[in-house]
Design a protein around this motif. Sequence first.
Motif, PDB file in Angstrom:
ATOM      1  N   PHE A  39     -28.392 -33.266 -12.415  1.00  0.00           N
ATOM      2  CA  PHE A  39     -29.147 -33.081 -11.106  1.00  0.00           C
ATOM      3  C   PHE A  39     -28.865 -32.696 -10.035  1.00  0.00           C
ATOM      4  N   PHE A  40     -27.933 -33.582  -9.283  1.00  0.00           N
ATOM      5  CA  PHE A  40     -27.371 -33.406  -8.169  1.00  0.00           C
ATOM      6  C   PHE A  40     -26.528 -32.159  -7.973  1.00  0.00           C
ATOM      7  N   LYS A  41     -25.844 -31.765  -9.192  1.00  0.00           N
ATOM      8  CA  LYS A  41     -24.879 -30.420  -9.159  1.00  0.00           C
ATOM      9  C   LYS A  41     -23.661 -30.709  -8.292  1.00  0.00           C
ATOM     10  N   GLU A  42     -23.910 -30.433  -7.047  1.00  0.00           N
ATOM     11  CA  GLU A  42     -22.620 -30.489  -6.199  1.00  0.00           C
ATOM     12  C   GLU A  42     -22.003 -31.871  -5.745  1.00  0.00           C
ATOM     13  N   LEU A  43     -22.817 -32.939  -5.907  1.00  0.00           N
ATOM     14  CA  LEU A  43     -22.365 -34.231  -5.625  1.00  0.00           C
ATOM     15  C   LEU A  43     -22.615 -34.963  -7.107  1.00  0.00           C
ATOM     16  N   SER A  44     -21.422 -36.272  -7.050  1.00  0.00           N
ATOM     17  CA  SER A  44     -21.693 -36.882  -8.313  1.00  0.00           C
ATOM     18  C   SER A  44     -22.607 -37.970  -7.942  1.00  0.00           C
ATOM     19  N   VAL A 112     -29.006 -32.949   5.502  1.00  0.00           N
ATOM     20  CA  VAL A 112     -29.992 -31.926   4.808  1.00  0.00           C
ATOM     21  C   VAL A 112     -29.884 -32.184   3.404  1.00  0.00           C
ATOM     22  N   PHE A 113     -28.705 -32.321   2.704  1.00  0.00           N
ATOM     23  CA  PHE A 113     -28.905 -32.626   1.278  1.00  0.00           C
ATOM     24  C   PHE A 113     -29.554 -33.572   1.052  1.00  0.00           C
ATOM     25  N   LEU A 114     -29.559 -34.738   1.530  1.00  0.00           N
ATOM     26  CA  LEU A 114     -30.373 -35.932   0.978  1.00  0.00           C
ATOM     27  C   LEU A 114     -31.829 -35.461   1.143  1.00  0.00           C
ATOM     28  N   ALA A 115     -32.237 -34.907   2.343  1.00  0.00           N
ATOM     29  CA  ALA A 115     -33.398 -34.561   2.524  1.00  0.00           C
ATOM     30  C   ALA A 115     -33.963 -33.468   1.258  1.00  0.00           C
ATOM     31  N   ASP A 116     -33.064 -32.646   1.063  1.00  0.00           N
ATOM     32  CA  ASP A 116     -33.623 -31.522   0.199  1.00  0.00           C
ATOM     33  C   ASP A 116     -33.680 -32.153  -1.468  1.00  0.00           C
ATOM     34  N   ASN A 117     -33.089 -33.275  -1.461  1.00  0.00           N
ATOM     35  CA  ASN A 117     -33.027 -33.670  -2.871  1.00  0.00           C
ATOM     36  C   ASN A 117     -33.947 -35.105  -3.152  1.00  0.00           C
ATOM     37  N   SER A 122     -36.804 -38.853  -6.194  1.00  0.00           N
ATOM     38  CA  SER A 122     -37.713 -39.932  -6.248  1.00  0.00           C
ATOM     39  C   SER A 122     -38.711 -39.836  -7.603  1.00  0.00           C
ATOM     40  N   GLU A 123     -39.231 -38.505  -7.895  1.00  0.00           N
ATOM     41  CA  GLU A 123     -39.956 -38.277  -9.037  1.00  0.00           C
ATOM     42  C   GLU A 123     -39.155 -38.655 -10.192  1.00  0.00           C
ATOM     43  N   SER A 124     -38.001 -38.332 -10.351  1.00  0.00           N
ATOM     44  CA  SER A 124     -37.331 -38.632 -11.482  1.00  0.00           C
ATOM     45  C   SER A 124     -37.137 -39.862 -11.867  1.00  0.00           C
ATOM     46  N   VAL A 125     -37.022 -40.705 -10.564  1.00  0.00           N
ATOM     47  CA  VAL A 125     -36.662 -42.330 -10.778  1.00  0.00           C
ATOM     48  C   VAL A 125     -38.052 -42.821 -11.263  1.00  0.00           C
TER      49      VAL A 125
END
Length: 156
Positions: A39-44, A112-117, A122-125
């Motif tokens: 899901f996050f692609k650029e971060l683990s 920005v990354f946290l806000a964008d994701n 949240s919907e996935s969880v």
Amino acid sequence: MKQNLFGEKVSYENFAPPFVLIALMSRFVNRYQSAANAFFKELSWQQMFFLNGVTLFKEAPSIKDMADFLGCTHQNANKLYAKLLQDGYIVSQQDENDRRKQRLFLTDKAKVFLADNKVGSSESVKEIFSVVSDDEMEILIDAMAKLTDKLANFNL
């Protein structure tokens, strides 16, 4: 206990419930981590957990604080920190009161990354946990808190 928790090829009836639970928890974490990594692609997932953890502290955490929060060794927390530092998601500053400590701060890139994701995550969880009632969730949280506290002071 429900049958076929691990599929038709696996027989676990000779295992005590705590061992079945440990297997299920491990399986859940592994599957969740794989899904989150995709899901996050650029971060683990571990890097995301680290960044989100930094936001939860009342004052900027140290590496030791993060290791305690993550439930891992100082060395593992330091590896996560080093990669996030290298990629521009986190910075550190020397603690004003204890010069031996480095305090960790999110960069604008991380914020920005946290806000964008946030919404998608949240919907996935929510979707994953939609099969668990509020009462079951409270029981799970309480049980996991007890087990985590017990394990913190237990040597296998």
